[in-house]
Design an enzyme around this catalytic site. Structure first.
Site, PDB file in Angstrom:
ATOM      1  N   HIS A 126       1.115  -0.816  -0.102  1.00 46.10           N
ATOM      2  CA  HIS A 126      -0.004  -0.085  -0.164  1.00 46.10           C
ATOM      3  C   HIS A 126       0.756   1.107  -0.075  1.00 46.10           C
ATOM      4  CE1 HIS A 126      -3.237  -2.153  -0.192  1.00 46.10           C
ATOM      5  NE2 HIS A 126      -3.401  -2.576   1.565  1.00 46.10           N
ATOM      6  N   HIS A 200     -10.280   2.044  -0.244  1.00 47.96           N
ATOM      7  CA  HIS A 200      -9.623   0.694   0.713  1.00 47.96           C
ATOM      8  C   HIS A 200     -11.094   1.002   1.826  1.00 47.96           C
ATOM      9  CE1 HIS A 200      -8.054  -2.504   2.948  1.00 47.96           C
ATOM     10  NE2 HIS A 200      -7.105  -2.376   1.905  1.00 47.96           N
ATOM     11  N   GLU A 338     -11.354  -3.832  -3.476  1.00 43.06           N
ATOM     12  CA  GLU A 338     -10.062  -3.014  -3.555  1.00 43.06           C
ATOM     13  C   GLU A 338      -9.845  -2.997  -5.322  1.00 43.06           C
ATOM     14  OE1 GLU A 338      -6.899  -3.453  -0.873  1.00 43.06           O
ATOM     15  OE2 GLU A 338      -8.473  -5.057   0.019  1.00 43.06           O
TER      16      GLU A 338
HETATM   17  C1  GLA Z   1      -5.154  -5.038   2.068  1.00 41.73           C
HETATM   18  C2  GLA Z   1      -4.150  -6.511   1.830  1.00 41.73           C
HETATM   19  C3  GLA Z   1      -4.314  -7.133   3.306  1.00 41.73           C
HETATM   20  C4  GLA Z   1      -4.789  -6.988   4.261  1.00 41.73           C
HETATM   21  C5  GLA Z   1      -5.439  -4.982   3.881  1.00 41.73           C
HETATM   22  C6  GLA Z   1      -4.794  -3.316   5.411  1.00 41.73           C
HETATM   23  O1  GLA Z   1      -6.708  -5.393   1.972  1.00 41.73           O
HETATM   24  O2  GLA Z   1      -4.671  -7.921   0.609  1.00 41.73           O
HETATM   25  O3  GLA Z   1      -4.208  -7.840   3.138  1.00 41.73           O
HETATM   26  O4  GLA Z   1      -3.101  -5.899   4.072  1.00 41.73           O
HETATM   27  O5  GLA Z   1      -5.079  -4.146   3.249  1.00 41.73           O
HETATM   28  O6  GLA Z   1      -4.798  -4.189   7.031  1.00 41.73           O
END
Ligand code: GLA
Length: 373
Positions: A126, A200, A338
């Site tokens: 991220h 997100h 996402e």
């Molecule tokens: C995304 C990732 C997860 C986790 C979340 C945040 O969805 O795929 O594994 O890291 O973000 O916690």
């Protein structure tokens, strides 16, 4: 009679329009370092309202009526902006430069190697240590009307978090009278680079997290997904969902198969944490997912132009996060959808490209449509 009927309908329409579409700007407190956070609230005539704050261009709350008209917040998050920095978990955030993982925090572009911070075991997640979710965005414009909207922007310096090129990013949030909240991520770059921008949000359609999401019905318009290794990096395979517990082509209860440890993919993810390849042509807005919560009657329909959607069931929420109204967030309390390119695309030349060149316009459109019955 006929005339009278249409007259009434026209009046009703006028009444709706009179309330429709406001966008208002207001302070949203300050961070511990004193920097001020602002927010825009978009409201429509049907009682949907979205609050987006400048920290992370984050969807902080989303109020949606249930089947009885009762309004509740359907996204997880915090009451204050500072908590988003103190206990970051990307609640509602605009994620970048690269949403999801890049293996070992490394990629090459035009023969040059780039190294990113590894903030998720061996991988980069991220956008690194201070991704777009932790940056202060600007409010460029706020417009009331049948499509109430707000434009947020952020300029990411060349080299920020290890990524090449100065990246100019905007996200437009708009809300219409059809209860569609649309997010449009756009970007341009000064040098060739890689990116993956998404939102997100953690949805809990019961409202105020009354229940976990295990009873939610989910449809994913995806024939295939990208299997991962133990560190959640795609192996490169595109695997059919048919015959697996990842088959959501027909509506299925989330909790039904989530504990099926015979499926190695669920062990790796501690539940669902996988990129599904959205059916149809990337670049065109098409349905990706439907989530329904049977008790409130709320339904969320997601459409996107993105090639994939990460379906994540809040597996890392471990009860140490205290969200809005001092609620502890526990595993399985939310669904994230996402939309973006696939994880680790910079290291998979045969995946849809995450590359952006100078002169090109990056666009990722995401539409969340709400209804209740
Ligand atoms: C995304 C990732 C997860 C986790 C979340 C945040 O969805 O795929 O594994 O890291 O973000 O916690």
């Amino acid at each position: 009679m006929k005339y009278a009927f249409f007259g009434a309908a026209a009046l009703a329409l006028c009444a709706t329009n009179a309330h429709a579409g406001t966008a208002t700007r207001a302070p949203f407190g300050a961070l511990a370092d004193g920097s001020k956070v602002e927010a825009v609230t978009l409201t429509n005539g049907a009682g949907v309202s979205a609050l987006i704050m400048t920290l992370g261009a984050t969807l902080q709350s989303l109020i949606v009526p249930d089947k009885a008209g009762h309004k509740d917040d359907v996204v997880l998050g915090y009451d204050t902006a500072q908590e988003y920095l103190s206990h970051p978990d990307y609640f509602g955030a605009s994620v970048g430069r690269y949403a999801n993982r890049i293996a070992k925090g490394k990629f090459t572009l035009d023969g040059k190697s780039y190294t990113l911070a590894t903030n998720d075991g061996p991988n980069s997640l991220h956008g690194g240590l201070k991704g777009f979710d932790k940056r202060m965005w600007k409010i460029d414009s706020v417009t009331s009307g049948p499509e109430a909207k707000a434009v947020f922007s952020y300029v990411s310096a060349d080299g920020e978090e290890g990524f090449p090129g100065e990246l100019k990013v905007t996200v437009t949030y708009s809300l219409n009278e059809q209860n569609e909240l649309k997010l449009e991520y756009r970007a341009t770059t000064s040098k060739p680079t890689v990116l993956n921008l998404t939102n997100h949000s953690y949805f809990n359609l019961s409202g105020n997290d009354a229940r976990d999401v295990m009873g939610n019905m989910v449809t994913l318009h995806a024939e295939r997904f990208t299997p991962v290794d133990a560190t959640l990096i795609p192996t490169g395979e595109r695997r059919g969902v048919a015959g697996t517990v990842l088959d959501f082509r027909n509506s299925h209860q989330v909790g039904d198969r989530i504990r099926d440890a015979r499926e190695q993919q669920l062990r790796y993810g501690r539940g669902y944490d996988h990129n599904f390849i959205v059916d149809g042509a990337a670049g065109t807005l098409r349905p990706a997912a439907v989530v329904s919560e049977p008790v409130s009657g709320r339904t969320l329909e997601l459409s996107t132009t993105a090639p994939g959607v990460q379906f994540y069931t809040g597996n890392f929420l471990d009860g140490t996060f205290f969200g809005k109204g001092q609620r502890a967030y526990r595993q399985g309390d939310a669904i994230c959808l996402e939309p973006g390119v696939f994880p680790d695309s910079p290291n998979h030349p045969d995946f849809p490209t995450s590359r952006l060149n100078p002169g090109q316009n990056y666009v990722n459109t995401i539409v969340y449509r709400f209804s209740a019955r």
